[in-house]
Design a protein around this motif. Structure first.
Motif, PDB file in Angstrom:
ATOM      1  N   GLY A  86      40.958  59.724  45.229  1.00 19.97           N
ATOM      2  CA  GLY A  86      41.877  58.593  45.133  1.00 19.97           C
ATOM      3  C   GLY A  86      42.654  58.376  46.418  1.00 19.97           C
ATOM      4  N   GLU A  87      43.136  59.459  47.015  1.00 20.28           N
ATOM      5  CA  GLU A  87      43.873  59.360  48.282  1.00 20.28           C
ATOM      6  C   GLU A  87      42.984  58.809  49.395  1.00 20.28           C
ATOM      7  N   ARG A  88      41.737  59.241  49.412  1.00 17.61           N
ATOM      8  CA  ARG A  88      40.795  58.750  50.433  1.00 17.61           C
ATOM      9  C   ARG A  88      40.495  57.268  50.204  1.00 17.61           C
ATOM     10  N   LEU A  89      40.414  56.852  48.953  1.00 13.70           N
ATOM     11  CA  LEU A  89      40.190  55.434  48.666  1.00 13.70           C
ATOM     12  C   LEU A  89      41.362  54.581  49.143  1.00 13.70           C
ATOM     13  N   VAL A  90      42.574  55.112  49.055  1.00 17.86           N
ATOM     14  CA  VAL A  90      43.743  54.397  49.582  1.00 17.86           C
ATOM     15  C   VAL A  90      43.579  54.178  51.082  1.00 17.86           C
ATOM     16  N   GLU A  91      43.104  55.205  51.793  1.00 22.45           N
ATOM     17  CA  GLU A  91      42.897  55.089  53.240  1.00 22.45           C
ATOM     18  C   GLU A  91      41.843  54.039  53.579  1.00 22.45           C
ATOM     19  N   LEU A  92      40.805  53.950  52.746  1.00 20.47           N
ATOM     20  CA  LEU A  92      39.693  53.043  53.028  1.00 20.47           C
ATOM     21  C   LEU A  92      39.914  51.627  52.502  1.00 20.47           C
ATOM     22  N   PRO A  94      42.128  49.180  52.948  1.00 14.69           N
ATOM     23  CA  PRO A  94      42.354  48.029  53.839  1.00 14.69           C
ATOM     24  C   PRO A  94      41.064  47.503  54.481  1.00 14.69           C
ATOM     25  N   GLN A  95      40.150  48.408  54.806  1.00 16.99           N
ATOM     26  CA  GLN A  95      38.894  48.010  55.434  1.00 16.99           C
ATOM     27  C   GLN A  95      37.829  47.646  54.399  1.00 16.99           C
ATOM     28  N   PHE A  96      37.861  48.320  53.244  1.00 11.91           N
ATOM     29  CA  PHE A  96      36.842  48.126  52.205  1.00 11.91           C
ATOM     30  C   PHE A  96      37.507  47.889  50.844  1.00 11.91           C
ATOM     31  N   PRO A  97      38.234  46.784  50.697  1.00 12.18           N
ATOM     32  CA  PRO A  97      38.963  46.585  49.433  1.00 12.18           C
ATOM     33  C   PRO A  97      38.051  46.457  48.211  1.00 12.18           C
ATOM     34  N   VAL A  98      36.949  45.750  48.345  1.00 15.04           N
ATOM     35  CA  VAL A  98      36.039  45.577  47.203  1.00 15.04           C
ATOM     36  C   VAL A  98      35.444  46.921  46.805  1.00 15.04           C
ATOM     37  N   GLN A 126      48.076  51.877  44.548  1.00 10.13           N
ATOM     38  CA  GLN A 126      48.041  51.490  45.964  1.00 10.13           C
ATOM     39  C   GLN A 126      46.767  50.720  46.302  1.00 10.13           C
ATOM     40  N   VAL A 127      45.635  51.176  45.797  1.00 12.53           N
ATOM     41  CA  VAL A 127      44.375  50.479  46.064  1.00 12.53           C
ATOM     42  C   VAL A 127      44.410  49.081  45.455  1.00 12.53           C
ATOM     43  N   ILE A 128      44.906  48.977  44.243  1.00 21.37           N
ATOM     44  CA  ILE A 128      45.005  47.670  43.588  1.00 21.37           C
ATOM     45  C   ILE A 128      45.920  46.748  44.385  1.00 21.37           C
ATOM     46  N   GLN A 129      47.046  47.255  44.844  1.00 19.50           N
ATOM     47  CA  GLN A 129      47.983  46.439  45.617  1.00 19.50           C
ATOM     48  C   GLN A 129      47.376  46.006  46.949  1.00 19.50           C
ATOM     49  N   ILE A 130      46.634  46.904  47.587  1.00 16.13           N
ATOM     50  CA  ILE A 130      45.967  46.541  48.841  1.00 16.13           C
ATOM     51  C   ILE A 130      44.937  45.445  48.586  1.00 16.13           C
ATOM     52  N   ALA A 131      44.159  45.603  47.511  1.00 21.90           N
ATOM     53  CA  ALA A 131      43.149  44.587  47.169  1.00 21.90           C
ATOM     54  C   ALA A 131      43.814  43.252  46.839  1.00 21.90           C
ATOM     55  N   ASN A 132      44.923  43.301  46.105  1.00 28.20           N
ATOM     56  CA  ASN A 132      45.654  42.076  45.772  1.00 28.20           C
ATOM     57  C   ASN A 132      46.196  41.385  47.014  1.00 28.20           C
ATOM     58  N   GLY A 133      46.593  42.161  48.007  1.00 31.53           N
ATOM     59  CA  GLY A 133      47.154  41.604  49.228  1.00 31.53           C
ATOM     60  C   GLY A 133      46.117  41.190  50.257  1.00 31.53           C
ATOM     61  N   SER A 134      44.864  41.520  50.000  1.00 34.83           N
ATOM     62  CA  SER A 134      43.812  41.159  50.952  1.00 34.83           C
ATOM     63  C   SER A 134      43.446  39.680  50.778  1.00 34.83           C
TER      64      SER A 134
END
Length: 163
Positions: A86-92, A94-98, A126-134
């Motif tokens: 999960g932490e690694r997915l947060v890092e990725l 911004p570059q790979f939201p889908v 965090q991943v959901i928020q990044i995807a929502n903000g992309s």
């Protein structure tokens, strides 16, 4: 199957510790995935759930790593050390939201662990928020579906991330 599991774990650990022969180890994983996907006795491929070590090692390219994560999740439905993944997915994300949201969705929908939502809720948020903000409409749509799924599963703490 236990021998395959041990080999996958040892190879992943060696990768983290030494970082040698990354391309050879990656080729071996690709071959194992091809065999697992074409084999009628797929449940015996459970050693692939050790891919978490490979994914979080950061020894492979990000695109290859997240693509292999999704393949492993599609085949066996889970990886160990979900919180680190999960932490690694947060890092990725911004570059790979889908890809990041899709991997999380598969993790949640196929898990047999009732505690997954507790273990990775911060990373998932965090991943959901990044995807929502992309600016990626596919990422936003998949994130919305995942959020609705999580709320439907009783994770009410995700209500505020719906757009």
């Amino acid at each position: 199957p236990d021998a395959r599991c041990a080999i996958a774990l040892i190879a992943g650990s060696a990768l983290i510790n030494q970082g040698k022969s990354v391309s050879l180890v990656g080729a071996c994983l690709n071959l194992r995935l091809i065999v697992a996907a074409s084999h009628a006795l797929l449940p015996k491929a459970h050693e692939l759930s050790n891919y978490d070590i490979w994914f979080t090692s950061k020894k492979f390219g990000d695109q290859w790593s997240i693509s292999m994560l999704q393949t492993v999740l599609d085949l066996v439905g889970e990886v160990h050390l979900d919180s680190v993944v999960g932490e690694r997915l947060v890092e990725l994300a911004p570059q790979f939201p889908v890809d990041s949201v899709r991997a999380l969705t598969t993790m949640f929908k196929r898990t047999k662990d009732p505690w997954l939502g507790v273990m990775i809720k911060d990373s998932a948020r965090q991943v959901i928020q990044i995807a929502n903000g992309s600016n990626n409409s596919d990422a936003w749509f998949i994130a919305k579906e995942l959020t609705q799924y999580l709320i439907g599963q009783g994770h009410m703490e995700f209500r505020d991330v719906l757009k």
